[in-house]
Motif scaffolding. Structure first.
Motif, PDB file in Angstrom:
ATOM      1  N   VAL A  54       0.857  -1.156  -0.162  1.00  0.00           N
ATOM      2  CA  VAL A  54      -0.150   0.065   0.052  1.00  0.00           C
ATOM      3  C   VAL A  54       0.987   1.228  -0.007  1.00  0.00           C
ATOM      4  N   ASN A  55       1.649   1.526   0.881  1.00  0.00           N
ATOM      5  CA  ASN A  55       2.574   2.692   1.023  1.00  0.00           C
ATOM      6  C   ASN A  55       3.387   3.032  -0.187  1.00  0.00           C
ATOM      7  N   LYS A  56       3.963   1.742  -0.599  1.00  0.00           N
ATOM      8  CA  LYS A  56       4.930   1.842  -1.795  1.00  0.00           C
ATOM      9  C   LYS A  56       4.038   2.037  -2.979  1.00  0.00           C
ATOM     10  N   ARG A  57       2.994   1.741  -3.280  1.00  0.00           N
ATOM     11  CA  ARG A  57       2.059   2.011  -4.480  1.00  0.00           C
ATOM     12  C   ARG A  57       1.610   3.507  -4.136  1.00  0.00           C
ATOM     13  N   TRP A  58       1.065   3.776  -3.053  1.00  0.00           N
ATOM     14  CA  TRP A  58       0.687   5.259  -2.808  1.00  0.00           C
ATOM     15  C   TRP A  58       1.929   6.378  -3.280  1.00  0.00           C
ATOM     16  N   MET A  59       2.977   5.817  -2.699  1.00  0.00           N
ATOM     17  CA  MET A  59       4.299   6.846  -3.241  1.00  0.00           C
ATOM     18  C   MET A  59       4.602   6.738  -4.578  1.00  0.00           C
ATOM     19  N   GLN A  60       4.386   5.549  -5.160  1.00  0.00           N
ATOM     20  CA  GLN A  60       4.756   5.716  -6.722  1.00  0.00           C
ATOM     21  C   GLN A  60       3.844   6.572  -7.344  1.00  0.00           C
ATOM     22  N   GLU A  61       2.523   6.607  -6.826  1.00  0.00           N
ATOM     23  CA  GLU A  61       1.536   7.213  -7.749  1.00  0.00           C
ATOM     24  C   GLU A  61       1.773   8.799  -7.379  1.00  0.00           C
ATOM     25  N   LEU A  62       2.207   9.088  -6.302  1.00  0.00           N
ATOM     26  CA  LEU A  62       2.484  10.499  -5.761  1.00  0.00           C
ATOM     27  C   LEU A  62       3.565  11.020  -6.454  1.00  0.00           C
ATOM     28  N   LYS A  63       4.573  10.480  -6.709  1.00  0.00           N
ATOM     29  CA  LYS A  63       5.736  10.856  -7.489  1.00  0.00           C
ATOM     30  C   LYS A  63       5.353  11.190  -8.882  1.00  0.00           C
ATOM     31  N   LYS A  64       4.261  10.895  -9.445  1.00  0.00           N
ATOM     32  CA  LYS A  64       3.747  11.496 -10.651  1.00  0.00           C
ATOM     33  C   LYS A  64       3.213  12.835 -10.594  1.00  0.00           C
ATOM     34  N   GLN A  65       2.703  13.492  -9.789  1.00  0.00           N
ATOM     35  CA  GLN A  65       2.189  14.600  -9.420  1.00  0.00           C
ATOM     36  C   GLN A  65       3.171  15.776  -9.238  1.00  0.00           C
ATOM     37  N   SER A  66       3.040  16.624 -10.285  1.00  0.00           N
ATOM     38  CA  SER A  66       4.141  17.695 -10.188  1.00  0.00           C
ATOM     39  C   SER A  66       4.310  18.638  -8.923  1.00  0.00           C
ATOM     40  N   SER A  67       3.007  18.808  -8.258  1.00  0.00           N
ATOM     41  CA  SER A  67       2.717  19.748  -7.164  1.00  0.00           C
ATOM     42  C   SER A  67       3.328  18.774  -5.835  1.00  0.00           C
ATOM     43  N   VAL A  68       3.684  17.864  -5.782  1.00  0.00           N
ATOM     44  CA  VAL A  68       3.935  17.062  -4.739  1.00  0.00           C
ATOM     45  C   VAL A  68       5.561  16.644  -4.504  1.00  0.00           C
ATOM     46  N   THR A  69       5.958  17.027  -3.402  1.00  0.00           N
ATOM     47  CA  THR A  69       7.399  16.621  -3.103  1.00  0.00           C
ATOM     48  C   THR A  69       7.125  15.373  -2.331  1.00  0.00           C
ATOM     49  N   VAL A  70       7.771  14.213  -2.443  1.00  0.00           N
ATOM     50  CA  VAL A  70       7.618  12.955  -1.576  1.00  0.00           C
ATOM     51  C   VAL A  70       9.111  12.976  -0.916  1.00  0.00           C
ATOM     52  N   HIS A  71       8.705  13.002   0.553  1.00  0.00           N
ATOM     53  CA  HIS A  71      10.250  12.754   1.306  1.00  0.00           C
ATOM     54  C   HIS A  71      10.070  11.503   2.331  1.00  0.00           C
ATOM     55  N   ASN A  72      10.868  10.706   1.746  1.00  0.00           N
ATOM     56  CA  ASN A  72      10.983   9.349   2.619  1.00  0.00           C
ATOM     57  C   ASN A  72      11.813   9.256   3.746  1.00  0.00           C
ATOM     58  N   LEU A  73      11.276   9.535   4.953  1.00  0.00           N
ATOM     59  CA  LEU A  73      12.217   9.495   6.091  1.00  0.00           C
ATOM     60  C   LEU A  73      13.228   8.451   6.367  1.00  0.00           C
ATOM     61  N   TYR A  74      12.767   7.261   6.189  1.00  0.00           N
ATOM     62  CA  TYR A  74      13.625   5.935   6.267  1.00  0.00           C
ATOM     63  C   TYR A  74      14.886   6.136   5.384  1.00  0.00           C
ATOM     64  N   GLU A  75      14.490   6.560   4.081  1.00  0.00           N
ATOM     65  CA  GLU A  75      15.365   6.666   2.929  1.00  0.00           C
ATOM     66  C   GLU A  75      16.611   7.637   3.407  1.00  0.00           C
ATOM     67  N   VAL A  76      16.017   8.936   3.730  1.00  0.00           N
ATOM     68  CA  VAL A  76      16.841  10.031   4.119  1.00  0.00           C
ATOM     69  C   VAL A  76      17.688   9.716   5.329  1.00  0.00           C
ATOM     70  N   TYR A  77      17.115   9.203   6.139  1.00  0.00           N
ATOM     71  CA  TYR A  77      17.568   9.031   7.367  1.00  0.00           C
ATOM     72  C   TYR A  77      17.797   7.653   8.087  1.00  0.00           C
ATOM     73  N   PRO A  78      18.599   6.814   7.372  1.00  0.00           N
ATOM     74  CA  PRO A  78      18.803   5.603   7.684  1.00  0.00           C
ATOM     75  C   PRO A  78      19.219   5.381   9.105  1.00  0.00           C
ATOM     76  N   ASP A  79      20.177   6.290   9.574  1.00  0.00           N
ATOM     77  CA  ASP A  79      20.991   6.206  10.957  1.00  0.00           C
ATOM     78  C   ASP A  79      20.027   7.075  11.830  1.00  0.00           C
ATOM     79  N   GLU A  80      18.941   7.587  11.540  1.00  0.00           N
ATOM     80  CA  GLU A  80      17.827   8.128  12.392  1.00  0.00           C
ATOM     81  C   GLU A  80      18.388   9.655  12.916  1.00  0.00           C
ATOM     82  N   GLN A  81      19.431  10.100  12.109  1.00  0.00           N
ATOM     83  CA  GLN A  81      20.119  11.377  12.530  1.00  0.00           C
ATOM     84  C   GLN A  81      19.326  12.427  11.906  1.00  0.00           C
TER      85      GLN A  81
END
Length: 172
Positions: free
Chosen positions: A17-44
């Motif tokens: 579900v969350n992966k599919r939602w994110m894929q669909e959102l990335k097609k929208q020009s007005s939307v910035t998708v920010h994946n916290l676990y990807e950006v902060y794998p060390d949680e810093q």
């Protein structure tokens, strides 16, 4: 309207579900998708960067799977670190005032379980009260929750319908 979707899923690769939602959102020009676990794998968490992102957007979406009647741990940590006194709340903390907040979550359990006479004994709205209280404290306009129940048993067709409905909830 500029929209920031903060995706918080500790194992997005295994999520339908969350992966599919994110894929669909990335097609929208007005939307910035920010994946916290990807950006902060060390949680810093880079607080200044996160605050700047929030300031740059009109609508903030918190997207996550419902874990133990709450959010994944990185989202709680993010809230604790980023929504600081004097910035998000307090006598001079007005940086998020008037912005919109949408909580979007996937729940493995079916909707019937989130009723007073259901297995979980509480509604999703009741269980999400801490997010509502946070929204009130920081001065955002809380939009109606977007909830996908039964995430573990969705057919492919239902998943596609959910993704389309979610995108409409995010951008409308």
């Amino acid at each position: 309207m500029s929209i920031l979707v903060i995706v918080v899923h500790p194992d997005l690769a295994e999520s339908r579900v969350n992966k599919r939602w994110m894929q669909e959102l990335k097609k929208q020009s007005s939307v910035t998708v920010h994946n916290l676990y990807e950006v902060y794998p060390d949680e810093q968490i880079n607080v200044a960067h996160e605050q700047k992102l929030l300031e740059q957007h009109d609508r903030i979406v918190l997207q996550f799977p419902f874990y133990w009647y709450s959010s994944p741990p990185l989202l709680k940590k993010w809230l604790d670190k980023v929504l600081t006194y004097g910035w998000a709340y307090g006598s001079e903390g007005d940086k998020l005032q008037g912005k919109e907040l949408l909580i979007a979550l996937s729940a493995a359990s079916v909707e019937e379980n989130y009723q007073h006479d259901g297995r979980n004994r509480y509604t999703i709205e009741e269980l999400l009260r801490p997010f509502e209280a946070t929204g009130l404290l920081i001065g955002v306009k809380l939009l109606p929750y977007f909830v996908q129940y039964g995430a573990g048993v969705l057919t492919d067709e239902q998943l596609e319908q959910s993704a389309q409905k979610y995108v409409q909830a995010v951008i409308s």
